[in-house]
Design a protein around this motif. Structure first.
Motif, short mmCIF file in Angstrom:
data_model
loop_
_atom_site.label_atom_id
_atom_site.label_comp_id
_atom_site.label_asym_id
_atom_site.label_seq_id
_atom_site.Cartn_x
_atom_site.Cartn_y
_atom_site.Cartn_z
N LYS A 37 -2.26 6.00 5.97
CA LYS A 37 -1.02 6.54 5.45
C LYS A 37 0.13 5.85 6.18
O LYS A 37 0.11 5.83 7.40
CB LYS A 37 -0.98 8.05 5.70
N PRO A 38 1.08 5.25 5.52
CA PRO A 38 1.13 5.06 4.08
C PRO A 38 0.19 3.93 3.67
O PRO A 38 -0.32 3.22 4.51
CB PRO A 38 2.58 4.65 3.86
N GLY A 39 -0.03 3.81 2.36
CA GLY A 39 -0.75 2.64 1.88
C GLY A 39 -2.10 2.90 1.28
O GLY A 39 -2.85 1.96 0.99
N LYS A 40 -2.45 4.18 1.06
CA LYS A 40 -3.79 4.49 0.54
C LYS A 40 -4.19 3.67 -0.69
O LYS A 40 -5.31 3.18 -0.78
CB LYS A 40 -3.88 5.99 0.25
N PRO A 41 -3.28 3.46 -1.66
CA PRO A 41 -3.73 2.73 -2.87
C PRO A 41 -3.86 1.21 -2.68
O PRO A 41 -4.09 0.50 -3.66
CB PRO A 41 -2.64 3.03 -3.90
N ALA A 42 -3.74 0.71 -1.45
CA ALA A 42 -3.78 -0.75 -1.23
C ALA A 42 -5.04 -1.35 -1.84
O ALA A 42 -6.16 -0.87 -1.60
CB ALA A 42 -3.73 -1.05 0.26
N LEU B 169 -0.21 -3.99 -3.81
CA LEU B 169 0.25 -3.05 -2.79
C LEU B 169 0.95 -1.87 -3.46
O LEU B 169 1.53 -2.01 -4.54
CB LEU B 169 1.22 -3.75 -1.83
N PRO B 170 0.92 -0.71 -2.79
CA PRO B 170 1.59 0.45 -3.36
C PRO B 170 3.09 0.21 -3.53
O PRO B 170 3.68 -0.58 -2.80
CB PRO B 170 1.33 1.56 -2.34
N GLY B 171 3.67 0.92 -4.50
CA GLY B 171 5.08 0.70 -4.79
C GLY B 171 6.03 1.29 -3.78
O GLY B 171 7.15 0.78 -3.58
N ASN B 172 5.63 2.37 -3.12
CA ASN B 172 6.55 2.98 -2.16
C ASN B 172 6.95 1.93 -1.11
O ASN B 172 6.07 1.28 -0.53
CB ASN B 172 5.89 4.18 -1.47
N PRO B 173 8.26 1.77 -0.89
CA PRO B 173 8.72 0.63 -0.09
C PRO B 173 8.15 0.53 1.33
O PRO B 173 7.83 -0.58 1.78
CB PRO B 173 10.24 0.83 -0.04
N VAL B 174 7.96 1.67 2.01
CA VAL B 174 7.39 1.58 3.37
C VAL B 174 5.91 1.22 3.28
O VAL B 174 5.40 0.39 4.04
CB VAL B 174 7.59 2.91 4.14
N ALA B 175 5.24 1.83 2.30
CA ALA B 175 3.80 1.55 2.12
C ALA B 175 3.60 0.06 1.85
O ALA B 175 2.69 -0.57 2.40
CB ALA B 175 3.24 2.39 0.98
N ALA B 176 4.45 -0.52 0.99
CA ALA B 176 4.31 -1.95 0.66
C ALA B 176 4.45 -2.80 1.92
O ALA B 176 3.64 -3.70 2.17
CB ALA B 176 5.34 -2.34 -0.39
N SER C 121 8.89 9.33 5.61
CA SER C 121 8.51 9.26 4.20
C SER C 121 8.21 7.83 3.80
O SER C 121 8.89 6.89 4.22
CB SER C 121 9.65 9.80 3.34
N SER C 122 7.22 7.69 2.93
CA SER C 122 6.77 6.37 2.50
C SER C 122 7.82 5.69 1.61
O SER C 122 7.73 4.50 1.32
CB SER C 122 5.46 6.58 1.75
N ALA C 123 8.83 6.48 1.19
CA ALA C 123 9.90 5.90 0.38
C ALA C 123 11.08 5.48 1.24
O ALA C 123 11.99 4.80 0.76
CB ALA C 123 10.36 6.93 -0.65
N GLU D 80 -5.31 13.96 6.76
CA GLU D 80 -6.71 13.52 6.77
C GLU D 80 -6.85 12.03 7.07
O GLU D 80 -7.95 11.54 7.27
CB GLU D 80 -7.33 13.73 5.36
N ARG D 81 -5.72 11.28 6.97
CA ARG D 81 -5.80 9.81 7.11
C ARG D 81 -5.10 9.36 8.39
O ARG D 81 -4.14 10.00 8.82
CB ARG D 81 -5.08 9.14 5.93
N PRO D 82 -5.55 8.26 8.99
CA PRO D 82 -4.79 7.70 10.11
C PRO D 82 -3.37 7.39 9.62
O PRO D 82 -3.20 6.84 8.54
CB PRO D 82 -5.53 6.41 10.46
O1 MOO Z 1 0.31 6.15 1.14
MO1 MOO Z 1 1.53 6.08 -0.04
O2 MOO Z 1 1.19 4.49 0.28
O3 MOO Z 1 2.04 7.21 1.10
O4 MOO Z 1 3.17 6.06 0.11
#
Ligand code: MOO
Ligand SMILES: Nc1nc2c(c(=O)[nH]1)N[C@H]1C(S)=C(S)[C@@H](COP(=O)(O)OP(=O)(O)OC[C@H]3O[C@@H](n4cnc5c(N)ncnc54)[C@H](O)[C@@H]3O)O[C@H]1N2
Length: 406
Positions: free
Chosen positions: A270-275, A288-295, A359-361, A334-336
């Motif tokens: 977290k963030p980045g689960k959908p990577a 990469l996920p769209g949320n800017p921090v996740a990306a 926030s991941s955004a 639940e995620r690192p």
């Molecule tokens: O994990 Mo998402 O990638 O939180 O924003």
């Protein structure tokens, strides 16, 4: 869902070193040398003077010498100097045959073309011997070594005007989403500016790659496919957005339609689960996920090491420092959680403070920080705990900024 480490291993397994190119000397700065560079000749090329002074042969009983010539830097005297004679010589000029010592100008007295020593001097003084710095054939720089200003200088001293370096990987960058507007537009409710393409391109440039911005794909199958096909002309592709489970998230199915192989499509982070990471032919594709921090965090974790491997680096991961936490931090999930922190030197150690809004955004969480702290699931770290921080800016250069309401 796989771990961050396992995902990194998969990415690196599918990444190969890029080919090399020859670039003008100064364009090699910050690049990686692609072949072992060996000295084409001795350095210095010949015995030369380390001082402005007089070159002569020191012999027992000899007390004065006749000045018979002047050798400025850049000139070569081929005729040997006879016993009892001397030549005035400037720093860097080749020492002529017949001379074994250079006496600095400050240490002689001259009168009518004859010099005498003001103090005794050891035979051999002030001569830089041929090959004393580098011998012909010595290894100057090993393949895989980064080119810094000192390497530029060393290689320039042998006359190279171009250098063989690994080519910058050209990576296409694609944003997906109907909500996206290009920079220069005015955002309105429901629409946002495509910032990911620029943050990812900037990360890529810093890692040594060359971004090819191919714009925005609308949320349709056709637009997504057309843009991915366009991106595959580069050495690799980074896509942001459309990686999740939404009704209009077409990235994964398009990769499969193009005979791509999904290597992983969810990472325990977290963030980045959908990577997602795939290969289409031999080309790496990062979705990469769209949320800017996740990306950006996913770029750090997966794309940057791949780019460095393509470029021939041996050290693929960022440096870390131990730091003392300024306040407690909790991961109840639940995620690192990779948390943005600000690290600053304090006394002999470092202090790490977490940024409030993770926030991941919220890209401001990254601009206010300069490092990442990994918080294990269901963990509480108390103030004053010693933690390991991955340094995103090894020079720790971030201002003390506060944004937003949190
Ligand atoms: O994990 Mo998402 O990638 O939180 O924003
Ligand atoms: N039901 C579920 N929903 C979501 C999940 C989930 O597991 N189940 N995961 C969430 C997580 S975590 C993330 S991260 C996002 C990732 O979604 P996508 O990769 O499909 O990205 P989008 O939905 O297209 O956008 C998410 C978010 O990011 C903004 N965005 C997208 N592209 C850009 C860009 N180029 N520049 C700036 N901002 C961008 C977009 O407007 C959205 O706000 O999914 C969650 N949902």
């Amino acid at each position: 869902m796989i771990s961050i480490n396992a995902a990194q291993e998969i990415v690196l397994k599918h990444t190969t070193q890029i080919d090399s190119e020859s670039v003008p000397l100064l364009e090699a700065i910050g690049r990686i040398i692609a072949v072992d560079m060996r000295a084409p000749h001795d350095l210095p090329l010949s015995n030369n003077s380390a001082m402005d002074g007089y070159a002569l042969a020191l012999r027992p009983g000899q007390e004065q010498w006749n000045v018979v010539d002047f050798i400025p830097a850049g000139l070569l005297r081929t005729a040997p100097v006879c016993q009892g004679d001397t030549v005035k010589i400037m720093t860097g000029a080749p020492v002529p045959a017949g001379c074994d010592t250079v006496v600095p100008i400050e240490d002689i007295t001259e009168d009518g073309g004859v010099i005498r020593l003001n103090r005794s001097i050891k035979r051999g003084s002030n001569i830089r011997k041929q090959g004393e710095d580098i011998l012909k054939g010595n290894l100057l720089i090993k393949s895989g070594h980064p080119v810094r200003p000192q390497e530029i200088g060393l290689l320039a001293s042998f006359g190279w005007s171009t250098l063989p370096v690994y080519r910058k990987p050209r990576i296409a960058i694609l944003a997906t989403g109907d909500e996206l507007l290009e920079i220069g537009s005015i955002p309105s409710p429901g629409k946002i500016i495509n910032s990911n393409s620029y943050s990812l391109a900037a990360q890529l440039i810093q890692a040594g790659g060359e971004p090819v911005l191919i714009g925005i794909a609308a949320d349709t199958r056709k637009a997504t496919r057309d843009k991915i096909v366009e991106g595959l002309q580069a050495d690799g592709l980074i896509i942001s957005g459309g990686a999740s489970v939404g009704d209009r998230d077409f990235v994964r199915e398009t990769i499969l339609e193009l005979q791509g192989e999904l290597q992983f499509s969810k990472v325990n982070m977290k963030p980045g689960k959908p990577a997602t990471f795939a290969t289409i032919g031999s080309k790496p594709v990062f979705a990469l996920p769209g949320n800017p921090v996740a990306a950006m965090v996913c770029f750090e974790m997966f794309v940057r090491p791949a780019i460095l491997k393509m470029l021939g680096y041996s050290q693929l991961m960022r440096p870390t420092v131990k730091a003392v936490l300024s306040g407690q931090v909790l991961n109840s999930g639940e995620r690192p959680h990779l948390v943005s922190v600000r690290v600053a030197p304090e006394g002999d150690s470092y202090k790490a403070s977490t940024i409030t809004n993770q926030s991941s955004a919220n890209l401001a969480s990254l601009t206010a920080g300069n490092g990442l702290l990994r918080l294990e699931p269901h963990s509480l770290l108390l103030a004053d705990s010693v933690v390991e921080i991955t340094l995103l800016d090894p020079d720790l250069g971030t201002g003390d900024i506060h944004y937003g309401t949190l």
